[in-house]
Design a protein around this motif. Structure first.
Motif, mmCIF file in Angstrom:
data_model
loop_
_atom_site.group_PDB
_atom_site.id
_atom_site.type_symbol
_atom_site.label_atom_id
_atom_site.label_comp_id
_atom_site.label_asym_id
_atom_site.label_seq_id
_atom_site.Cartn_x
_atom_site.Cartn_y
_atom_site.Cartn_z
ATOM 1 N N ARG A 108 -3.435 4.214 -8.478
ATOM 2 C CA ARG A 108 -2.107 4.653 -8.922
ATOM 3 C C ARG A 108 -2.153 5.308 -10.302
ATOM 4 O O ARG A 108 -1.132 5.454 -10.961
ATOM 5 C CB ARG A 108 -1.143 3.471 -8.933
ATOM 6 N N TYR A 125 -4.695 3.708 2.497
ATOM 7 C CA TYR A 125 -3.275 4.079 2.358
ATOM 8 C C TYR A 125 -2.817 4.945 3.533
ATOM 9 O O TYR A 125 -1.649 5.025 3.839
ATOM 10 C CB TYR A 125 -3.049 4.831 1.046
ATOM 11 N N ASP A 152 4.347 3.887 -4.236
ATOM 12 C CA ASP A 152 3.642 4.942 -4.968
ATOM 13 C C ASP A 152 3.953 4.936 -6.462
ATOM 14 O O ASP A 152 4.003 5.971 -7.106
ATOM 15 C CB ASP A 152 3.948 6.311 -4.340
ATOM 16 N N LEU A 185 0.831 -1.201 0.000
ATOM 17 C CA LEU A 185 0.000 0.000 0.000
ATOM 18 C C LEU A 185 0.866 1.251 0.000
ATOM 19 O O LEU A 185 0.486 2.289 -0.527
ATOM 20 C CB LEU A 185 -0.917 0.008 1.222
#
Ligand code: ATP
Ligand code: MG
Length: 455
Positions: free
Chosen positions: A211, A389, A57, A54
């Motif tokens: 994402r 997140y 990035d 999680l």
């Protein structure tokens, strides 16, 4: 003596059997997901191929997958790097991964069957086109498959031809299927099918969509489900990370669990569709893909090992267990990517980590039934939804300690005495106007203190 020509029992599969078998136990939707998975594997590899935790990035906003679904045609197109000619010749079209096959890092694909199974399930005229970079330039090929001609050509040769092709706009893959199979044609006509597909994509690819990946169906891109847990007041979801080592390879595991929605007022809602209940349960994620969603069955523990079966009273609970590994074959996903392999040692090892938060929630919902509803809901509303997140690390789920009041059974006393005597007693107790009931209670307390003493 067995004659030489009869000394072997032929066991080669026929193509027709093979096609029928591999396409049988998978839904059309999951076949389309197999194609999406392949595009995502391409994108993930290009974007760096890291564990999909999680906290990672990785930016997928450069990648786009477009799906078109028409009553007579299906197509999927991506810009995720394409299949190289070498891979096409040696591996991508093979039924089943060879033991020595290079695996993509942290891929969803494991078995080497998804793409073939998907196109066979959808229709019988298939075109797979790929554009890829080769020594700095673009190169392309296409693999046309006419399923009926391929079947008719006999079982001796299973190969597909590779032909030259024009370049796609960017390195990627385009798959077109026409001559749809009857079931596919029927589904593709239905707006309901497309709507359900969009919903399922929003849910099962939520981590990729978060994402920045674009997935569009019929030209409209899909907004991913914003997965949230409630945190604040006396509530904290759990969020814990673990690392396993299997066959010298790391497997990363994250477990999150807690309150997703405020539990229902009525624990036996009579509506057929209850959005909160529908979302509640356990989610299993393998290399970024949700393979089991909102599960309330024995697969995620309900109804096993002193753990009650799911009840609507537990609505509001959500747990996620997220596995990732460079080697997808170590993860507990099934070939259809629509469930978990409950016999997986890895998965079984984490069952206690799933049981603890589930049980804490069950105990909480049992206890909250004994309390004033306004008080409970007030407390629950202090906990605000936060994206998973942002949930803070916390080894166990924290829920309000609900002290359950032990209810003591009551006895009612009813008796009559002459009124003058009652008034005399009331006066002796200091108030001639004392209600009769009060006189009775006080005399009980008086006798109790004298004969029984302290409780
Ligand atoms: N859209 C795509 N972009 C890049 N490569 C692709 C794409 N589709 C397929 N491939 C290549 O073709 C291979 C075979 O795909 P296929 O779905 O049949 O099996 P897999 O993904 O390896 O395993 P699984 O059966 O678990 O899906 C993939 O491993 C990948 O190398
Ligand atoms: Mg695949």
């Amino acid at each position: 003596m067995i004659p030489g020509d009869k000394s072997k029992a032929s066991a080669n599969p026929t193509k027709a059997f093979f096609v029928r078998m591999i396409t049988r136990d998978i839904t059309l939707e999951d076949c389309i997901f197999d194609l999406i998975d392949n595009s995502i594997d391409g994108a993930w590899e290009l974007a760096g191929g890291r564990p999909m935790s999680l906290a990672d990035d990785t930016d997928l906003s450069a990648y786009k997958i477009s799906i078109e679904i028409k009553p007579d045609r299906f197509s999927i197109h991506d810009n995720c790097g394409g299949i190289s000619l070498d891979d096409a010749a040696n591996y991508a079209f093979t039924f089943g991964r060879k033991d020595d096959a290079e695996t993509e890092n942290f891929s969803i694909g494991v078995y080497g069957i998804g793409m073939k199974r998907a196109v066979f399930k959808i229709g019988s005229k298939i075109g797979i086109k790929s554009t890829f970079t080769d020594n700095g330039g673009l190169m392309s090929f296409r693999v046309p498959v006419d399923v009926n001609a391929w079947l008719a050509a006999g079982d001796g040769n299973w190969d597909f031809d590779i032909e030259g092709a024009d370049n796609l706009a960017a390195p990627g893959v385009q798959i077109d299927v026409t001559d749809l199979n009857e079931a596919a044609a029927q589904s593709f006509e239905s707006p309901r099918f497309i709507q359900d597909l969009r919903r399922a994509i929003a849910r099962d690819y939520a981590l990729h969509l978060h994402r920045g990946l674009t997935i569009e169906v019929e030209g409209k891109s899909i907004n991913g489900w914003a997965i949230e847990l409630r945190q604040g007041g006396e509530f904290s979801p759990m969020r814990a990370s673990f690392e396993e080592n299997i066959e010298g390879e790391k497997v990363y595991v994250e477990v999150l669990a807690g309150m997703e929605a405020i539990p229902p007022e009525d624990s036996d809602p009579d509506g057929d569709w209850d959005e909160d209940q529908n979302r509640s349960g356990w989610y299993v994620v393998c290399n970024g893909r949700i393979v089991l969603a909102a599960d309330k069955t024995t697969l995620t523990g309900w109804g096993t090992e002193s753990w009650p079966i799911w009840h609507p009273q537990y609505t509001g609970f959500m747990g996620l267990i997220i596995f990732s590994s460079r080697r997808a074959d170590l993860l507990p996903l099934t070939t259809t990517k629509r469930s978990v392999d409950a016999t997986s040692q890895l998965y079984r090892r984490y069952r206690p980590n799933m049981r603890e938060p589930s049980k804490a929630w069950i105990a909480y919902t049992n206890a909250r039934r004994q309390r004033e509803r306004d008080e409970v809901v007030g407390q629950e509303q202090e906990a605000k939804s936060v994206p998973i997140y942002e949930v803070a690390a916390q080894p166990a789920v924290v829920l309000p300690q609900v002290a359950t009041k032990k209810r003591v059974p009551e006895a009612n006393v009813l008796y009559s005495v002459p009124k003058p005597r009652l008034l005399k007693l009331a006066t002796a107790m200091g108030n001639i106007r004392m209600p009769y009931k009060e006189v009775g209670l006080q005399s009980f307390e008086y006798a109790y203190a004298d004969l029984v003493g302290e409780d």
